[in-house]
Scaffold this motif. Structure first.
Motif, PDB file in Angstrom:
ATOM      1  N   ALA A  43       0.831  -1.201   0.000  1.00 14.75           N
ATOM      2  CA  ALA A  43       0.000   0.000   0.000  1.00 14.75           C
ATOM      3  C   ALA A  43       0.867   1.253   0.000  1.00 14.75           C
ATOM      4  CB  ALA A  43      -0.930   0.002   1.212  1.00 14.75           C
ATOM      5  N   TRP A  45       3.974   1.676  -1.121  1.00 16.98           N
ATOM      6  CA  TRP A  45       4.630   1.903  -2.409  1.00 16.98           C
ATOM      7  C   TRP A  45       3.637   2.364  -3.467  1.00 16.98           C
ATOM      8  CZ3 TRP A  45       9.357   3.054  -3.354  1.00 16.98           C
ATOM      9  CH2 TRP A  45      10.389   2.566  -2.544  1.00 16.98           C
ATOM     10  N   LEU A  46       2.420   1.832  -3.421  1.00 15.38           N
ATOM     11  CA  LEU A  46       1.383   2.301  -4.347  1.00 15.38           C
ATOM     12  C   LEU A  46       1.125   3.785  -4.117  1.00 15.38           C
ATOM     13  CD1 LEU A  46      -1.304  -0.500  -4.422  1.00 15.38           C
ATOM     14  CD2 LEU A  46      -0.296   0.620  -6.415  1.00 15.38           C
ATOM     15  N   PHE A  47       1.008   4.134  -2.840  1.00 18.50           N
ATOM     16  CA  PHE A  47       0.752   5.528  -2.501  1.00 18.50           C
ATOM     17  C   PHE A  47       1.876   6.414  -3.012  1.00 18.50           C
ATOM     18  CE2 PHE A  47      -0.668   9.186  -0.407  1.00 18.50           C
ATOM     19  CZ  PHE A  47       0.342   9.719   0.373  1.00 18.50           C
ATOM     20  N   LEU A  48       3.118   5.964  -2.812  1.00 15.73           N
ATOM     21  CA  LEU A  48       4.254   6.773  -3.264  1.00 15.73           C
ATOM     22  C   LEU A  48       4.265   6.887  -4.790  1.00 15.73           C
ATOM     23  CD1 LEU A  48       7.076   5.605  -0.828  1.00 15.73           C
ATOM     24  CD2 LEU A  48       5.567   7.574  -0.661  1.00 15.73           C
ATOM     25  N   GLY A  49       3.877   5.813  -5.466  1.00 13.90           N
ATOM     26  CA  GLY A  49       3.765   5.873  -6.924  1.00 13.90           C
ATOM     27  C   GLY A  49       2.762   6.934  -7.335  1.00 13.90           C
ATOM     28  N   SER A  50       1.636   6.990  -6.595  1.00 10.14           N
ATOM     29  CA  SER A  50       0.629   7.983  -6.951  1.00 10.14           C
ATOM     30  C   SER A  50       1.137   9.394  -6.649  1.00 10.14           C
ATOM     31  CB  SER A  50      -0.679   7.712  -6.230  1.00 10.14           C
ATOM     32  OG  SER A  50      -0.672   8.202  -4.916  1.00 10.14           O
ATOM     33  N   CYS A  52       3.997  10.509  -7.135  1.00  5.78           N
ATOM     34  CA  CYS A  52       4.814  10.978  -8.266  1.00  5.78           C
ATOM     35  C   CYS A  52       3.958  11.795  -9.223  1.00  5.78           C
ATOM     36  CB  CYS A  52       5.424   9.801  -9.024  1.00  5.78           C
ATOM     37  SG  CYS A  52       6.689   8.924  -8.122  1.00  5.78           S
ATOM     38  N   LEU A  53       2.721  11.337  -9.431  1.00  2.81           N
ATOM     39  CA  LEU A  53       1.831  12.084 -10.321  1.00  2.81           C
ATOM     40  C   LEU A  53       1.455  13.422  -9.698  1.00  2.81           C
ATOM     41  CD1 LEU A  53       0.933  10.859 -13.069  1.00  2.81           C
ATOM     42  CD2 LEU A  53       1.388   9.062 -11.481  1.00  2.81           C
ATOM     43  N   LEU A  54       1.294  13.440  -8.397  1.00  9.88           N
ATOM     44  CA  LEU A  54       0.921  14.681  -7.725  1.00  9.88           C
ATOM     45  C   LEU A  54       2.034  15.718  -7.834  1.00  9.88           C
ATOM     46  CD1 LEU A  54      -1.400  15.762  -5.648  1.00  9.88           C
ATOM     47  CD2 LEU A  54       0.458  15.585  -4.030  1.00  9.88           C
ATOM     48  N   LEU A 197       9.921   4.954   4.470  1.00  8.89           N
ATOM     49  CA  LEU A 197       9.704   5.070   3.024  1.00  8.89           C
ATOM     50  C   LEU A 197       9.079   6.424   2.683  1.00  8.89           C
ATOM     51  CD1 LEU A 197       8.381   1.527   2.043  1.00  8.89           C
ATOM     52  CD2 LEU A 197      10.636   2.494   1.610  1.00  8.89           C
ATOM     53  N   PHE A 201      10.813   9.446   0.514  1.00  8.58           N
ATOM     54  CA  PHE A 201      10.141   9.959  -0.678  1.00  8.58           C
ATOM     55  C   PHE A 201      10.097  11.478  -0.635  1.00  8.58           C
ATOM     56  CE2 PHE A 201       7.659   9.812  -4.388  1.00  8.58           C
ATOM     57  CZ  PHE A 201       6.722  10.819  -4.289  1.00  8.58           C
TER      58      PHE A 201
ATOM     59  N   ILE B 198      -6.078   1.824  -3.732  1.00  2.89           N
ATOM     60  CA  ILE B 198      -4.961   1.165  -3.041  1.00  2.89           C
ATOM     61  C   ILE B 198      -5.460  -0.096  -2.357  1.00  2.89           C
ATOM     62  CG2 ILE B 198      -3.312   1.418  -1.140  1.00  2.89           C
ATOM     63  CD1 ILE B 198      -3.026   4.362  -1.885  1.00  2.89           C
ATOM     64  N   VAL B 202      -4.191  -4.002  -3.366  1.00  2.00           N
ATOM     65  CA  VAL B 202      -3.534  -4.881  -2.392  1.00  2.00           C
ATOM     66  C   VAL B 202      -4.381  -6.125  -2.154  1.00  2.00           C
ATOM     67  CG1 VAL B 202      -2.677  -5.060  -0.030  1.00  2.00           C
ATOM     68  CG2 VAL B 202      -2.341  -2.957  -1.301  1.00  2.00           C
ATOM     69  N   VAL B 232      -5.335   5.090  -9.189  1.00  2.00           N
ATOM     70  CA  VAL B 232      -4.183   5.427  -8.355  1.00  2.00           C
ATOM     71  C   VAL B 232      -3.311   6.482  -9.025  1.00  2.00           C
ATOM     72  CG1 VAL B 232      -1.898   4.433  -7.908  1.00  2.00           C
ATOM     73  CG2 VAL B 232      -3.876   3.480  -6.812  1.00  2.00           C
ATOM     74  N   PRO B 236      -4.392  11.729  -8.585  1.00  2.00           N
ATOM     75  CA  PRO B 236      -3.488  12.813  -8.191  1.00  2.00           C
ATOM     76  C   PRO B 236      -3.421  13.945  -9.208  1.00  2.00           C
ATOM     77  CG  PRO B 236      -2.425  10.692  -7.878  1.00  2.00           C
ATOM     78  CD  PRO B 236      -3.698  10.423  -8.585  1.00  2.00           C
TER      79      PRO B 236
END
Lengths: 218, 668, 107
Positions: A43, A45-50, A52-54, A197, A201, B198, B202, B232, B236
């Motif tokens: 979860a 890493w997914l959040f951090l991936g998102s 990047c778009l922000l 993490l 980031f 998310i 998962v 996801v 953003p």
């Protein structure tokens, strides 16, 4: 924050049929996921991936508008490169102390973990303090949030980053408090790792911002 | 029988030599977890994916009706030339809110409802990975949608079109608070989408039943997985756009101030980089539903499963490279236009692959024309029509004529109504027996379907003509003197479209009648009324709180089908013979039920955290004090969530009726 | 539950290569040096080489923190996929958008 996945949700990954069941003491086993990976870590890493778009969107907006400040000061007039270099260095070092905190957590050393977490938070707070000082200086030099496209974009980008750092500091201090009262929900080392993490980031976003915003002349 | 234990207070954490555990007795102060399993509290604090799925569905349908009324008002206004049903100002609000409601408050949450209810069941799981986060997402959606709609009563709704182009939707040209409600409301619902995405990713990656590899998952689950990845990464981007808009309108930032040097295209890029993946977010769940229904009612497995999976992923992937086809006439320049034109043509290919696979699924099958099947076939036909007009848009010279006309309105309503909505209705008729234990009436269902088909084609078919003859979008009136003659008498077609919209409304009304009658006296449904193929049918009607008495071990695609059928060699060749019924399978489950099932506990904090958001949003519009108050609730709720015990204290439960301490029977 | 059982269950994603603290300190020193070089470049005049060099150094720092501090190099590939998908998608869409603004057309 970490979901208490372990006691909160116990899916036996191997379907027990009748007799060879889990007994009461065994349901504490780390639920084996289909990938073998932790839910919380996936979860994060997914959040951090998102994210990047922000930040990509905010950085692009800034890059587009950095030169649009007719009649008011722009980057060349405002930047204090030595100051920002030092604060960037401080944030970078906070990543190191964060790694040391994770390492200490993996060695189950609560005291050392808390020490490094606190140092990380302190370094982060210093960074934010330097930013506040920097923004205040800009404001008195005539560059506020609404002054120009450049200023709106700059404050939005760095403001978003600063809020992320602040949220990180709050999480770090909360974690220190929780660890010292032995009330971590779930796997303590993992919680420290995941907050780590997030913290790293925030640091790598600053690596990009420092280069693109400050070091590249407009 | 399955024994679902009251969540245990025995420390049960793995994770190392010296686990720490927050027992409920150690929990800070008042963080006791709720325990009620019945009544309104059990809905308010639930973390059960099925209850949340139902709540998503009911809320989405209410917004569907609101959006539908907005559409009927638009069509009524356009029934006659120079009409005065709606003022220009109100008309702008109407089309803005109709689209915003349908996209963000109906289709997306309806898909979330289907996904929440059925993805865990289809993968053989007992809930999602983060149950509290799931609940939080639902309440965010509901509160965001309600917040957005209070704008009607508080100075007027947003009026800049659902895409809210700048600077037209800035404070100067759109002075009411409507756009602020729009930007803040969508931020709140965006949080729901992001956290839900998310959660589901998962869940699908990590919580599949043993033996269920990714390529053994049902197509519905696959499509939902692709959609969550789109969410996801897309949410953003609109988040950035909405923040810039909010800062501009509420804090005086310069982002869209052309005098200061702003470029209006910045908004368009940010919006459509989100907006194009968004349309695939809207359609892929329905593609998934249809991919479930067609094989069941063709008595054949899905043709080309791998192709359907990969084309879904391809649509998701290529969908990121086409957004500027919404901007062909914005002054991008010929190179950009050409590039996006080609990429848009390419994306028709994977969709075409699906259409072919669906058709070949039916080919040679024994078709049962149930209502669910009718809606699925309807989707194939109507979406193809919409897709064809879409291909004409990809050719940028012709799009230059089509853009901002009713031709575009025709296209997206064919794909959205004939596609997304038809798929949703197929889902209703298909899954209703599993959710509610009753069969929706098939006769009423067929009337429902045919009225919707005739209605939608009568409403949106003529719009191709209207558009190509030049009727622009978003115009409050059309003048009589510009209507043509004969086949091109636009007055006739506008009226026809309005009549069609009323027929549509009647069709939908029939669906509601069907629901009402079924609830009151519908036929009880068997466990597996359609002789289906996937694991959600290996449950009771409705599924028990813990879904499966035994988590199945999966050996094949369409595992449930293979549990019932075996291939037997006969004189005439291999034949499929039913060796077990659904009832027998269910009895087997119960006989071997797990005895130590722990389900996640309900929690107060998701709804409390969610309510902080609209409070903060009202504060941004009206008073900083409110924002601060909301912020305090936010912080406190976050800490409470993080620190609450994972289970309720023993003393919070009523004593068990029988002598056995610490155990309660599974509620069916 | 012994530590070894725990290790088996966890699936080793975080136990790939447990580097000692000295390793991370060395990495941090290297990052500090690169930062100093970056700032130094700001004051020098490299002409056309300035931008590419600066950007390369930025990427080096970025990837170093991600791979080593965030442990991505040693963890299961799934995490890399999830993160880098987001990163490359962001790079793609935003660079494309900026290109349509003629941002990279020089001058």
């Amino acid at each position: 924050m970490s979901e208490a996945t372990l006691t909160e949700f116990d899916t036996p990954a191997v379907a027990p049929h009748g007799a060879d069941d889990h007994d009461a003491g065994d349901h504490g086993g780390h639920p084996v996921s289909s990938t073998g990976l932790s839910n919380n870590k996936l979860a994060m890493w997914l959040f951090l991936g998102s994210e990047c778009l922000l930040f990509g969107g905010l950085i692009s907006t800034y890059m587009l508008y950095r030169g649009r400040h007719t009649g008011s000061p722009g980057p060349a007039q405002l930047w204090d490169i030595p100051l920002t270099s030092v604060s960037s260095f401080i944030l970078l070092m906070s990543s190191l102390t964060m790694v040391l905190a994770v390492s200490a957590a993996q060695q189950r050393d609560d005291r050392l973990t808390n020490l490094w977490l606190a140092v990380t938070a302190l370094l982060g707070a210093t960074f934010v303090g330097a930013q506040v000082y920097e923004f205040t200086t800009f404001y008195y030099e005539g560059v506020g949030f609404t002054t120009s496209l450049f200023s709106s974009s700059f404050y939005t980008l760095t403001g978003f980053h600063g809020v992320h750092v602040t949220v990180g500091i709050v999480m770090l201090m909360a974690l220190v408090g929780i660890i010292s009262r032995s009330k971590v929900p779930g796997d303590k080392a993992e919680v420290v790792e995941l907050i780590g993490l997030y913290w790293h980031f925030v640091d790598i976003i600053w690596i990009v911002i420092f280069t693109l915003v400050y070091l590249i002349p407009a | 029988m399955a024994i679902v234990e009251r969540p245990s207070t025995v420390p049960a954490i793995a994770g190392g030599a010296a686990p720490t555990f927050v027992g409920p007795a150690d929990a800070y102060g008042a963080y006791r977890r709720p325990v009620t399993t019945t009544g309104w509290r059990s809905w308010l604090f639930t973390v059960d994916h099925k209850k949340l799925g139902l709540m998503y569905g009911v809320s989405a349908m209410i917004f569907f009706l609101i959006g539908g009324i907005e559409a009927l008002l638009i069509r009524t206004q356009l029934a006659a030339p120079d009409n005065t049903v709606l003022s220009a100002d109100l008309y702008n609000q109407m089309f803005t809110m109709h689209a915003t409601t349908m996209v963000f408050l109906f289709v997306m949450p309806m898909a979330a409802g289907w996904a929440n209810y059925f993805v865990p069941l289809q993968i053989g799981a007992r809930d999602v990975a983060f149950p509290r986060l799931n609940a939080f997402g639902f309440w965010c959606f509901l509160f965001g949608g309600l917040f957005l709609n209070t704008s009607w009563f508080l100075g007027g709704a947003a009026d800049g079109g659902w895409f809210m182009y700048q600077p037209n939707a800035s404070s100067l040209f759109s002075p009411s608070n409507g756009v602020d409600y729009w930007s803040l409301g969508l931020q709140i619902t965006g949080i729901a989408s992001l956290t839900g995405a998310i959660n589901l990713i998962v869940t699908v990656l990590n919580m599949r039943a043993p033996g269920m590899s990714l390529m053994k998952m049902p197509i519905f689950t696959w499509m939902i997985l692709v959609v969550q990845f789109l969410l996801v990464f897309a949410i953003p981007v609109i988040t950035v756009a909405l923040f810039l808009l909010m800062f501009q309108r509420n804090f005086g930032a310069q982002f869209f101030n052309v005098d200061a040097g702003a470029d209006p295209l910045l908004w368009q890029h940010l919006f459509w980089i989100f907006g194009h993946p968004e349309v695939y977010i809207l359609i892929l769940p329905s593609f998934g539903i249809v991919s479930e229904v067609l094989p069941v009612f063709s008595r054949k497995p899905l043709f080309g499963y791998k192709f359907v999976v990969f084309s879904g992923a391809a649509i998701g992937f290529v969908g990121w490279g086409v957004w500027a086809h919404h901007m062909f006439t914005s002054g991008l320049g010929p190179v950009s236009v050409a590039v996006f034109s080609v990429s848009t043509m390419l994306i028709a290919i994977p969709t075409g692959v699906k259409i072919v696979n669906w058709t070949l699924t039916m080919w040679g099958g024994k078709i049962h024309f149930t209502t669910a099947m009718l809606f699925s076939i309807g989707l194939i036909v109507e979406f193809t029509i919409g897709g064809l007009s879409g291909v004409t848009h990809s050719v940028s010279p012709s799009d230059t004529q089509q853009t901002d006309t009713y031709y575009i309105v025709a296209h997206f309503h064919y794909v959205l109504f004939g596609g997304a909505v038809f798929g949703i209705f197929a889902g209703f008729y298909y899954w209703w027996p599993k959710m509610f234990g009753k069969m929706l009436n098939e006769t009423l269902g067929k009337w429902n379907f045919w009225l919707m088909v005739v209605g939608m084609n009568l409403t949106f078919g003529p719009m191709h003509i209207l558009g190509l003859q030049g009727q622009p979008r978003r115009m409050v009136v059309w003048p009589d003197k510009l209507t043509g003659e004969g086949f091109f008498d636009l007055a006739f077609w506008n009226l026809a479209a309005t009549v069609g919209s009323y027929l549509l409304a009647i069709g939908i009304f029939l669906f509601l009648v069907n629901v009402w009658r079924t609830t009151r006296k519908g036929a009880t449904a068997p466990l597996d009324p359609w002789d289906a193929r996937s694991l959600e049918w290996l449950t009771t009607n409705p599924p028990k709180a813990h879904n499966f008495d035994v988590v199945p071990h999966v050996h094949a695609l369409d595992e449930y089908f293979h549990m019932k059928y075996e291939e037997v060699d006969t004189d005439t060749g291999p034949r499929l013979v039913k060796v077990r019924t659904a009832e027998e399978l269910q009895a087997e489950q119960e006989a071997n039920a797990d005895t130590h099932i722990h389900m996640p506990s309900p929690s107060y904090w998701p709804i409390v955290l969610a309510i902080a958001l609209p409070i903060m949003a009202y504060g941004i519009i009206y008073s900083t004090l409110l924002t601060v108050a909301g912020g305090v609730i936010l912080l406190l709720a976050m800490f409470a969530w993080a620190l609450e015990p994972s289970v309720a204290d023993d003393s919070d439960y009523d004593p068990p009726p029988s002598g056995e301490a610490g155990k309660e029977l599974a509620s069916v | 539950m012994t530590t070894t059982e725990h290790d088996e269950h966890i699936g080793h994603e975080e136990h790939g290569a447990h580097k000692p603290n000295s390793f991370y300190i060395k990495v941090a020193v290297a990052l500090a040096i690169v930062t100093a070089v970056e700032v130094g470049l700001y004051y020098l005049d490299l002409g056309k080489l300035f931008m590419p060099t600066l950007l390369i150094l930025m990427v080096v720092k970025f990837v170093t923190v991600v791979s080593l501090f965030m442990h991505l190099r040693f963890d299961h590939k799934m995490f890399s996929w999830l993160f880098y998908s987001g990163l490359f998608l962001a790079l793609f869409v935003y660079l494309a958008a900026l290109t349509t603004f003629q941002f990279f057309d020089g001058g």
